[in-house]
Design an enzyme around this catalytic site. Sequence first.
Site, PDB file in Angstrom:
ATOM      1  NE  ARG A 126       0.546  75.317  68.838  1.00 33.31           N
ATOM      2  CZ  ARG A 126       1.278  76.141  68.110  1.00 33.31           C
ATOM      3  NH1 ARG A 126       2.104  75.672  67.207  1.00 33.31           N
ATOM      4  NH2 ARG A 126       1.180  77.447  68.270  1.00 33.31           N
ATOM      5  CG  HIS A 144       8.579  65.789  79.755  1.00 31.58           C
ATOM      6  ND1 HIS A 144       8.647  66.346  78.489  1.00 31.58           N
ATOM      7  CD2 HIS A 144       9.858  65.537  80.125  1.00 31.58           C
ATOM      8  CE1 HIS A 144       9.923  66.442  78.134  1.00 31.58           C
ATOM      9  NE2 HIS A 144      10.671  65.959  79.103  1.00 31.58           N
TER      10      HIS A 144
END
Length: 232
Positions: A126, A144
């Site tokens: 999110r 990531h």
Amino acid sequence: MLEYQEEYEENILFSGLKEQGLISPFSVERYSYEPKIRLGILASGNGSNFEHIIKSIKNKKLNAEITILIVNNPNCLAIRKAIEYDIPYEIINHRECNSRQEHDKLVMKKLDDLSVELVVMAGWMRIVGEELINKYENRLINIHPSLLPSFKGVDAIKQAMDNKVTITGCTVHYVQKEVDSGSIIIQAAVPVKDRDSKETLTKRVQDMEHIILPLAIGKVANKLRNRFMDNK
Ligand code: GAR
């Protein structure tokens, strides 16, 4: 340096990752700050990174305490890990909130109530708003699955494969307003092989994530504690 190099090779061998990746900057320094840094973990997925943070703490490689796991989705598998390792967790379901701000506020309230010092997005899917980002400036980090600044956003591993890169990897970075931006803390490079499927490449990228995320947490925690001491 040699000492670190040896320990690095040892780590890579133990984790079965020989010749499969490169971590930079690499340090296995055991930081000596006290007391333990109070972590809040945000997750939306399987929780494998969350589990590796727990293991690093248990193995005394990371001087930290997980005060809470916050998930935004009641079906998130990370909850099972929290139960297995007896870590407190809270479901803050974004679908039950009217806006991003409302969801962020509930997350911030929880982190605040528990005096969380460092917030770790470990598979948090999110976007968070500016208020949360500013409140936790230099204390909010994300992992990531690409070598940023390449392949930001969703499905980073597929993006890497579609672009036919021969090296991809993963990045731990500070969170700022622009998605998947912010200063880089640690990266790991992972070669893409001709025979890779998305699944095999994901597995190798995640194996490296499991190493660099705890390393990055230790590094940032040490920095926070030194900053605090400087200000005293
Ligand atoms: C990880 O690969 C992480 O890099 C990625 O989600 C996965 C979560 O796995 N995060 C993002 O893509 C954020 N943009 P996990 O739930 O098993 O830790």
